[in-house]
Design a protein around this motif. Structure first.
Motif, PDB file in Angstrom:
ATOM      1  N   LYS A 177       0.840  -1.204   0.000  1.00  0.00           N
ATOM      2  CA  LYS A 177       0.000   0.000   0.000  1.00  0.00           C
ATOM      3  C   LYS A 177       0.873   1.250   0.000  1.00  0.00           C
ATOM      4  O   LYS A 177       0.620   2.202  -0.746  1.00  0.00           O
ATOM      5  CB  LYS A 177      -0.907  -0.015   1.236  1.00  0.00           C
ATOM      6  CG  LYS A 177      -1.916   1.097   1.283  1.00  0.00           C
ATOM      7  CD  LYS A 177      -2.802   0.945   2.504  1.00  0.00           C
ATOM      8  CE  LYS A 177      -3.738   2.107   2.631  1.00  0.00           C
ATOM      9  NZ  LYS A 177      -4.541   2.050   3.856  1.00  0.00           N
ATOM     10  N   LYS A 178       1.939   1.252   0.823  1.00  0.00           N
ATOM     11  CA  LYS A 178       2.847   2.399   0.885  1.00  0.00           C
ATOM     12  C   LYS A 178       3.569   2.581  -0.448  1.00  0.00           C
ATOM     13  O   LYS A 178       3.706   3.715  -0.940  1.00  0.00           O
ATOM     14  CB  LYS A 178       3.868   2.156   2.012  1.00  0.00           C
ATOM     15  CG  LYS A 178       4.903   3.238   2.172  1.00  0.00           C
ATOM     16  CD  LYS A 178       4.362   4.358   3.016  1.00  0.00           C
ATOM     17  CE  LYS A 178       5.459   5.305   3.433  1.00  0.00           C
ATOM     18  NZ  LYS A 178       5.526   6.489   2.645  1.00  0.00           N
ATOM     19  N   ASP A 185       3.356   5.850  -2.785  1.00  0.00           N
ATOM     20  CA  ASP A 185       4.576   6.547  -3.206  1.00  0.00           C
ATOM     21  C   ASP A 185       4.632   6.668  -4.734  1.00  0.00           C
ATOM     22  O   ASP A 185       5.023   7.708  -5.281  1.00  0.00           O
ATOM     23  CB  ASP A 185       5.823   5.827  -2.679  1.00  0.00           C
ATOM     24  CG  ASP A 185       5.975   5.947  -1.168  1.00  0.00           C
ATOM     25  OD1 ASP A 185       5.230   6.752  -0.561  1.00  0.00           O
ATOM     26  OD2 ASP A 185       6.822   5.227  -0.584  1.00  0.00           O
ATOM     27  N   GLU A 186       4.234   5.607  -5.425  1.00  0.00           N
ATOM     28  CA  GLU A 186       4.209   5.614  -6.898  1.00  0.00           C
ATOM     29  C   GLU A 186       3.218   6.664  -7.407  1.00  0.00           C
ATOM     30  O   GLU A 186       3.505   7.374  -8.374  1.00  0.00           O
ATOM     31  CB  GLU A 186       3.849   4.226  -7.406  1.00  0.00           C
ATOM     32  CG  GLU A 186       3.801   4.100  -8.915  1.00  0.00           C
ATOM     33  CD  GLU A 186       5.138   4.382  -9.585  1.00  0.00           C
ATOM     34  OE1 GLU A 186       5.122   4.897 -10.727  1.00  0.00           O
ATOM     35  OE2 GLU A 186       6.186   4.104  -8.978  1.00  0.00           O
ATOM     36  N   GLN A 187       2.064   6.752  -6.742  1.00  0.00           N
ATOM     37  CA  GLN A 187       1.059   7.745  -7.127  1.00  0.00           C
ATOM     38  C   GLN A 187       1.636   9.164  -6.980  1.00  0.00           C
ATOM     39  O   GLN A 187       1.458  10.010  -7.861  1.00  0.00           O
ATOM     40  CB  GLN A 187      -0.194   7.613  -6.263  1.00  0.00           C
ATOM     41  CG  GLN A 187      -1.004   6.369  -6.511  1.00  0.00           C
ATOM     42  CD  GLN A 187      -1.684   6.417  -7.848  1.00  0.00           C
ATOM     43  OE1 GLN A 187      -1.118   5.941  -8.839  1.00  0.00           O
ATOM     44  NE2 GLN A 187      -2.859   7.000  -7.906  1.00  0.00           N
ATOM     45  N   VAL A 188       2.333   9.419  -5.867  1.00  0.00           N
ATOM     46  CA  VAL A 188       2.917  10.755  -5.636  1.00  0.00           C
ATOM     47  C   VAL A 188       3.963  11.047  -6.707  1.00  0.00           C
ATOM     48  O   VAL A 188       3.994  12.155  -7.277  1.00  0.00           O
ATOM     49  CB  VAL A 188       3.528  10.839  -4.216  1.00  0.00           C
ATOM     50  CG1 VAL A 188       4.368  12.094  -4.049  1.00  0.00           C
ATOM     51  CG2 VAL A 188       2.439  10.791  -3.156  1.00  0.00           C
ATOM     52  N   ARG A 189       4.829  10.036  -6.998  1.00  0.00           N
ATOM     53  CA  ARG A 189       5.857  10.235  -8.036  1.00  0.00           C
ATOM     54  C   ARG A 189       5.213  10.528  -9.391  1.00  0.00           C
ATOM     55  O   ARG A 189       5.653  11.398 -10.128  1.00  0.00           O
ATOM     56  CB  ARG A 189       6.742   8.982  -8.144  1.00  0.00           C
ATOM     57  CG  ARG A 189       7.914   8.984  -7.196  1.00  0.00           C
ATOM     58  CD  ARG A 189       8.941   7.929  -7.563  1.00  0.00           C
ATOM     59  NE  ARG A 189       8.436   6.581  -7.487  1.00  0.00           N
ATOM     60  CZ  ARG A 189       8.370   5.843  -6.376  1.00  0.00           C
ATOM     61  NH1 ARG A 189       8.813   6.361  -5.241  1.00  0.00           N
ATOM     62  NH2 ARG A 189       7.901   4.623  -6.401  1.00  0.00           N
ATOM     63  N   ARG A 190       4.155   9.807  -9.736  1.00  0.00           N
ATOM     64  CA  ARG A 190       3.468  10.002 -11.018  1.00  0.00           C
ATOM     65  C   ARG A 190       2.865  11.408 -11.103  1.00  0.00           C
ATOM     66  O   ARG A 190       2.978  12.084 -12.124  1.00  0.00           O
ATOM     67  CB  ARG A 190       2.383   8.935 -11.179  1.00  0.00           C
ATOM     68  CG  ARG A 190       1.819   8.841 -12.589  1.00  0.00           C
ATOM     69  CD  ARG A 190       0.794   7.735 -12.696  1.00  0.00           C
ATOM     70  NE  ARG A 190       1.293   6.444 -12.255  1.00  0.00           N
ATOM     71  CZ  ARG A 190       1.923   5.575 -13.057  1.00  0.00           C
ATOM     72  NH1 ARG A 190       2.130   5.879 -14.317  1.00  0.00           N
ATOM     73  NH2 ARG A 190       2.345   4.429 -12.591  1.00  0.00           N
ATOM     74  N   GLN A 191       2.240  11.869  -9.986  1.00  0.00           N
ATOM     75  CA  GLN A 191       1.662  13.218  -9.976  1.00  0.00           C
ATOM     76  C   GLN A 191       2.745  14.290 -10.144  1.00  0.00           C
ATOM     77  O   GLN A 191       2.584  15.250 -10.882  1.00  0.00           O
ATOM     78  CB  GLN A 191       0.899  13.457  -8.664  1.00  0.00           C
ATOM     79  CG  GLN A 191      -0.442  12.742  -8.600  1.00  0.00           C
ATOM     80  CD  GLN A 191      -1.123  12.909  -7.242  1.00  0.00           C
ATOM     81  OE1 GLN A 191      -0.532  13.434  -6.313  1.00  0.00           O
ATOM     82  NE2 GLN A 191      -2.360  12.462  -7.155  1.00  0.00           N
TER      83      GLN A 191
END
Length: 155
Positions: free
Chosen positions: A123-124, A128-134
């Motif tokens: 989940k973490k 983290d991947e979502q934040v990097r993508r944004q």
């Protein structure tokens, strides 16, 4: 400080009068010459019962009873009985059944903890991947805007 003189009561008549046991008074009337001597308590008190009943036999040390030796039991194991009956094929089937039975059981405490840790790590990592993508898309958008602004000014 202590006084050197003994304490004297205020009434001298009490000083001469002694408290005497009634039995000793009777004894003093019967034999006056002996009565003046100090008499021990065993002369007028009743004899103690435990002294009459006490046995003065010699003390014998405690003799411990010899414990019987334990009889060893003969252990008959399950697989030995199965071998005698000719049911040895059932042992493998039983192991297979137990393996399937264990699969149906819910996970224990350790397994549950491992599953939980694995889930939270995944989940973490996803977050983290979502934040990097944004951040990447935002950065790409800003670059595109800067290029467009430079192209519009330079033309």
């Amino acid at each position: 400080p202590r006084s050197a003189y003994p304490v004297v009561p205020g009434r001298p008549e009490l000083q001469t009068k002694k408290k005497v046991h009634p039995l000793l008074q009777r004894f003093a009337k019967q034999a006056p010459e002996v009565a003046e001597a100090e008499s021990p308590s065993w002369m007028w008190e009743p004899q103690l019962e435990y002294l009459k009943e006490e046995v003065y036999a010699p003390i014998v040390p405690v003799q411990l009873r010899q414990m019987p030796a334990k009889v060893k039991r003969k252990r008959i194991l399950v697989h030995e009985v199965a071998h005698e009956r000719g049911d040895t094929w059932q042992e493998a089937a039983h192991r297979k059944y137990l393996k399937l039975w264990d699969k149906m059981k819910p996970p224990g405490r350790k397994e549950t903890e491992k599953i939980s840790v694995r889930y939270h790590r995944a989940k973490k990592a996803f977050e983290d991947e979502q934040v990097r993508r944004q951040k990447w898309t935002l950065s790409a958008e800003q670059k595109r805007q800067r290029r467009a602004a430079r192209a519009g000014n330079g033309a």
